[in-house]
Design an enzyme around this catalytic site. Structure first.
Site, mmCIF file in Angstrom:
data_model
loop_
_atom_site.group_PDB
_atom_site.id
_atom_site.type_symbol
_atom_site.label_atom_id
_atom_site.label_comp_id
_atom_site.label_asym_id
_atom_site.label_seq_id
_atom_site.Cartn_x
_atom_site.Cartn_y
_atom_site.Cartn_z
ATOM 1 N N TRP A 237 -2.261 13.521 -9.885
ATOM 2 C CA TRP A 237 -3.612 13.032 -9.801
ATOM 3 C C TRP A 237 -4.524 14.075 -9.161
ATOM 4 C CZ3 TRP A 237 -0.379 8.961 -7.192
ATOM 5 C CH2 TRP A 237 0.136 8.038 -8.125
ATOM 6 N N ILE B 226 -4.573 14.606 -5.252
ATOM 7 C CA ILE B 226 -3.347 15.065 -4.605
ATOM 8 C C ILE B 226 -2.789 16.295 -5.315
ATOM 9 C CG2 ILE B 226 -0.978 14.415 -3.966
ATOM 10 C CD1 ILE B 226 -1.966 11.472 -3.907
ATOM 11 N N CYS B 227 -2.322 16.073 -6.546
ATOM 12 C CA CYS B 227 -1.585 17.123 -7.251
ATOM 13 C C CYS B 227 -2.464 18.255 -7.775
ATOM 14 C CB CYS B 227 -0.789 16.500 -8.392
ATOM 15 S SG CYS B 227 0.360 15.237 -7.819
ATOM 16 N N LEU B 228 -3.764 18.020 -7.861
ATOM 17 C CA LEU B 228 -4.695 19.102 -8.201
ATOM 18 C C LEU B 228 -5.332 19.681 -6.949
ATOM 19 C CD1 LEU B 228 -6.174 20.838 -10.273
ATOM 20 C CD2 LEU B 228 -7.853 19.004 -10.530
#
Length: 224
Positions: free
Chosen positions: A115, A118-120
């Site tokens: 997401w 978070i992950c970006l």
């Protein structure tokens, strides 16, 4: 210091590398900032664009046995590439990913992830702090809510990350329709993934008596 304005601030194929993070079923299950099929369409269009311009692309997943394999349409763009499967939430803490980026010697780092918050945001902010020019593809990424996505983009911008959309990435890499070696393949990607733009392009080809499936490029269109 990365260029913020002028021609050097734009993307070029020879300077760029793409990292696609966690486009997996588990992540899509709680994607609420965008319609999921739009993100599927856009990230595949982004991946195809990178392939057209020979931009090195790194695929990565998180805990694949629980989160699921990379979505098929994306994996099909790079059928021979096995995604780097991580346990780190922050991709930039996985040495395998960072080493793969460093080996290219490229500093314009294009990223999209699920997401966004978070992950970006985590790897984008860290990589920006380590001297990379980071471009976050916001419409090939998504968050658990519209607010989460928006706040993540704001946070990344404050850290020096450049927000961009996938079709803008494609346009900057192409830059000139006279570059016919890539224009044809990019035109095919536009037809398949650019929504109303692709539909308008198909209609324009029809008016010119060309079949969209023929793969004619915008370079061949007479716009006089």
């Amino acid at each position: 210091m990365p260029a913020k304005t002028g021609l050097d601030a734009l993307l070029r194929p020879e300077d760029s590398i793409l990292v696609l993070i966690d486009h997996q079923p588990y992540q899509f299950a709680n994607l609420n900032s965008h319609e999921p099929t739009m993100i599927v369409n856009n990230v595949i269009g982004l991946a195809k664009t990178a392939k057209v311009f020979n931009v090195p692309t790194i695929l990565t997943t998180v805990i694949e046995e629980r989160g699921g394999y990379l979505i098929k349409g994306l994996q099909d763009v790079f059928p021979e590439q096995k995604p780097i499967d991580r346990t780190f939430i922050n991709t930039w803490e996985d040495a395998r990913v960072v080493d793969a980026v460093k080996k290219t010697g490229r500093k314009k780092l294009i990223m999209a992830a699920l997401w966004t918050e978070i992950c970006l945001a985590m790897p984008a902010i860290q990589a920006a702090g380590e001297g990379y020019e980071v471009y976050a593809v916001t419409d090939a990424s998504g968050g658990v809510s519209a607010e989460a996505h928006e706040m993540a983009v704001r946070r990344m911008v404050m850290a020096g990350v450049v927000p961009i959309t996938w079709l803008a990435v494609a346009s900057e890499l192409q830059r000139d329709w006279a570059r016919e070696d890539t224009a044809k393949a990019l035109g095919e990607t536009v037809l398949d993934h650019a929504g109303a733009t692709g539909t308008a392009f198909a209609w324009e080809l029809q008016l010119l008596g060309q079949k969209p499936s023929a793969g004619a490029s915008p370079a061949k269109l007479d716009r006089s």
